[in-house]
Every structure is written in structure tokens, then in C-alpha cells.
Design an enzyme around this catalytic site. Structure first.
Site, short mmCIF file in Angstrom:
data_model
loop_
_atom_site.label_atom_id
_atom_site.label_comp_id
_atom_site.label_asym_id
_atom_site.label_seq_id
_atom_site.Cartn_x
_atom_site.Cartn_y
_atom_site.Cartn_z
CE LYS A 15 0.93 1.09 4.56
NZ LYS A 15 1.67 2.24 5.04
N PRO A 99 10.00 -4.02 -0.11
CG PRO A 99 11.02 -2.07 -0.88
CD PRO A 99 9.83 -2.94 -1.09
CB VAL A 100 11.79 -5.53 5.25
CG1 VAL A 100 11.45 -5.72 6.72
CG2 VAL A 100 11.52 -6.81 4.47
CB ALA A 102 9.78 0.08 2.83
N GLY A 106 4.29 -4.06 3.98
CA GLY A 106 4.55 -5.43 3.51
C GLY A 106 4.21 -6.51 4.54
N GLY A 107 4.68 -6.35 5.76
CA GLY A 107 4.43 -7.35 6.81
C GLY A 107 2.94 -7.46 7.10
CB SER A 108 0.30 -4.88 7.56
OG SER A 108 0.99 -4.24 8.60
CG ASP A 141 -0.75 -0.15 8.09
OD1 ASP A 141 -1.50 0.81 8.35
OD2 ASP A 141 0.48 -0.03 7.90
O1 C5P Z 1 -0.24 -1.28 14.54
P1 C5P Z 1 1.19 -1.51 14.23
O2 C5P Z 1 1.75 -2.68 14.99
O3 C5P Z 1 1.50 -1.60 12.78
O4 C5P Z 1 1.95 -0.24 14.75
C1 C5P Z 1 3.33 -0.22 15.00
C2 C5P Z 1 3.61 0.89 15.99
O5 C5P Z 1 3.34 2.16 15.38
C3 C5P Z 1 2.75 0.85 17.22
O6 C5P Z 1 3.33 0.04 18.19
C4 C5P Z 1 2.72 2.30 17.62
O7 C5P Z 1 3.91 2.64 18.29
C5 C5P Z 1 2.72 3.03 16.30
N1 C5P Z 1 1.38 3.40 15.83
C6 C5P Z 1 0.70 4.42 16.44
N2 C5P Z 1 -0.54 4.79 16.00
C7 C5P Z 1 -1.10 4.16 14.96
C8 C5P Z 1 -0.42 3.12 14.29
C9 C5P Z 1 0.83 2.76 14.75
O8 C5P Z 1 1.20 5.02 17.40
N3 C5P Z 1 -2.30 4.54 14.53
#
Ligand code: C5P
Length: 302
Positions: A15, A99-100, A102, A106-108, A141
Site C-alpha cells: 500500500k 522492501p521491509v 519501508a 509489507g508485513g501487514s 494496517d
Molecule cells: O499497529 P502496528 O503494529 O502496525 O503499529 C506499530 C507501531 O506504530 C505501534 O506500536 C505504535 O507505536 C505506532 N502506531 C501508532 N498509532 C497508529 C499506528 C501505529 O502510534 N495509529
């Protein structure tokens, strides 16, 4: 002809965030967002092979991807097994192209692909709503990718998804630039909070000149020809100040005459709107010759 018992190979698309406004920090430490997701045709390939035992095994040749229990795909499979008390085993091979670390999700995307595909392989009959609920436990995501749509609006943590069907016919083309650099999303949000608390009067990071609805109506009316001022990413200033190479990437794209240039997610990938795939390929050829240490991709929405 495909062999009837061949393991399914599933594309897992990346995305871009064409807009990402961080509205504020929440009680749970996450941040409320207003974001516009666009799915692009840069994809990893996931291969699912049922196992006779009850183990989950992740296989990936990219050293940046963990093959242990911390892998989001492993966690997606483990979550399904735990919630529905399954004794099934699965091997999932991840062929990485995205890419990781990035800003491309990708992981999501891979975790969402695993939830959707294992729902089918294990005959769980879970609805989209149930899969979204499970996905949101693993990452903000993931719900976007479970919806399997081209464009969507994300609110709350970015996990509340409204598909934008009105944009379905729109095909956008981009050059992506990845300066070989893995960025930690939690770090960028932490630095964002630090910056905001030190600069209470500075609203430039949270207050966009135009809200996301203006961008959506611009895209609807004008396709690629909307005003560049409609693009916004609250995290871009933070990532650029930590990693000046991101600013250099932006400049390189602007020097090519591209004007709609922005970072995706927490970075470091920068995308540039192009008028056509052909234009993107031509400019990309020139950029590749000039900037040998960066990776370039030509992508379209899908
Ligand atoms: O949800 P995800 O694990 O992808 O998010 C990674 C990190 O990014 C969270 O641990 C948080 O620190 C931050 N984050 C956030 N607010 C969001 C999405 C992500 O603070 N809406």
C-alpha cells in the site's frame, strides 16, 4: 494446467498512504489517524503448504524477515489456531519483493493474506468482519488489506476502514524510491510525540492545509492532475529529520520535474505521481543511472 494438489501461490500487495494526518495520541499509546490507503501492484508471493504435524513454519530467504514467532504471518496463523482451537499445521513460504520497514505495509499485507487464505484452507468460514477484528489485534494496517479494495479511508488507529468504491475506476501510476534503510514505525511515532510536546505552538505536523476529503474529490475530478498541495503526511518531517536521505530522495524526484512527491507511512519510501506508466518507466531509467545505491520501482494502483 495447474496440478490439482499444487500449493496455492497468493499475491500479497503493498500500500501507499496518499494522505496521513496524525490527529493526536490516544490513551492506549496509539495515534488517531485520517489516512487514504491505495493498494499497489508491488507484491510478495506467499505459498501455503499444509503440514501433517500441528506446527507453523515460516520460510523466507530475506534476512530482514524474522522466521520465528515474531513474524506477523506466524502470529496470524497462531492467532487463528488459538481462537478456533485448531490442531492443523502449515508451512508458509514468503517470497519477498516489497522492501521491509519501508512504509509500504509489507508485513501487514502478508499477515492479512495469511488470515484470508488460512480461513479458506482450514474451512473456518469466518466473515470479513471477523477477519478484520482478528487482523486489528495484530497490526493497524492489516484491516485495510483484508478488505481487498483499491482505495480506502482509514480512521481511528488506521484500522477502521471505509472502502472508496467511487475511486474504483481510477488508475494511478508512481515511481517509488527506497533508500536502503529500514525505519522503525514505533520510533517515528515516539519522535513525533517528543517533537509535539517540545513545540506546543507548532501545528504544522497535525494540521493539514486540506483535509483528506479535498484530496479524494480532487482525485475523482482530475485523476493525477489534482493540486500537489492536497498531499499530506504528518510523519514526513520527523523521518526526514532523523534520516536526511529521505529529503535527498524527495529532491531527486522534484529535480526530475515531478511535483506530487511524498513519503508513505512512516517511511522511508517516497512516491511520485506520474502521468502514465510509460512516463514512470522513462524517468525511472534515468534515476537508476544517477542514484545507484537506491532501489526504484514503477507501480500502479490495483
Ligand atoms: O499497529 P502496528 O503494529 O502496525 O503499529 C506499530 C507501531 O506504530 C505501534 O506500536 C505504535 O507505536 C505506532 N502506531 C501508532 N498509532 C497508529 C499506528 C501505529 O502510534 N495509529
Amino acid at each position: 494446467m495447474k496440478h490439482p494438489s499444487a500449493s496455492p501461490v497468493i499475491a500479497s500487495f503493498a500500500k501507499l498512504n496518499l494522505y496521513l494526518q496524525v490527529l493526536g495520541r490516544r490513551q492506549d499509546g496509539f495515534h488517531d489517524l485520517s489516512t487514504l490507503f491505495a493498494r499497489i501492484d508491488l507484491a510478495d508471493r506467499l505459498i501455503f503448504k499444509p503440514r501433517k504435524d500441528n506446527l507453523i513454519k515460516i520460510v523466507c530467504s530475506n534476512p530482514a524477515v524474522p522466521q520465528n514467532k515474531s513474524n506477523l504471518v506466524y502470529r496470524a496463523a497462531a492467532l487463528l489456531k488459538q481462537e478456533y482451537k485448531l490442531s492443523a499445521g502449515i508451512e508458509i513460504e514468503i517470497n519477498k519483493v516489497i522492501p521491509v520497514g519501508a512504509g509500504l505495509g509489507g508485513g501487514s499485507a502478508n499477515a492479512a493474506t495469511a488470515l484470508v487464505e488460512l480461513n479458506r484452507i482450514w474451512n473456518l468460514n469466518l466473515s470479513k468482519t471477523q477477519l478484520v477484528r482478528l487482523g486489528a489485534k495484530l497490526g493497524s494496517d492489516i484491516p485495510f488489506f483484508i478488505h481487498q479494495v483499491k482505495f480506502a479511508l482509514g480512521t481511528e488507529r488506521g484500522d477502521k476502514i471505509k472502502p472508496l468504491i467511487s475511486l474504483n475506476k481510477l488508475k494511478l501510476h508512481f515511481i517509488l524510491v527506497y533508500p536502503d534503510l529500514k525505519v522503525s514505525t514505533p520510533l517515528i511515532y515516539r519522535e513525533f510525540d517528543v517533537f509535539l510536546s517540545a513545540n506546543r505552538n507548532f501545528s504544522g505536523l497535525t494540521r493539514a492545509a486540506h483535509n483528506v476529503k479535498i484530496l479524494i474529490s480532487g482525485l475523482l475530478k482530475k485523476g493525477q492532475a489534482f493540486s500537489s498541495g492536497y498531499l499530506f503526511n504528518s510523519l514526513e518531517v520527523i523521518t526526514c529529520s532523523l534520516y536526511p536521505v529521505v529529503k535527498q530522495v524527495k529532491k531527486a524526484l522534484c529535480d526530475m520535474g515531478l511535483d506530487k512527491v511524498m513519503m508513505s507511512g512512516s517511511g522511508p519510501v517516497v512516491f511520485a505521481f506520474c502521468d502514465s506508466r510509460q512516463q514512470a518507466q522513462t524517468l525511472c531509467g534515468r534515476l537508476r543511472k544517477q542514484y545507484k545505491s537506491w532501489q526504484f520501482f514503477v507501480v500502479s494502483t490495483v
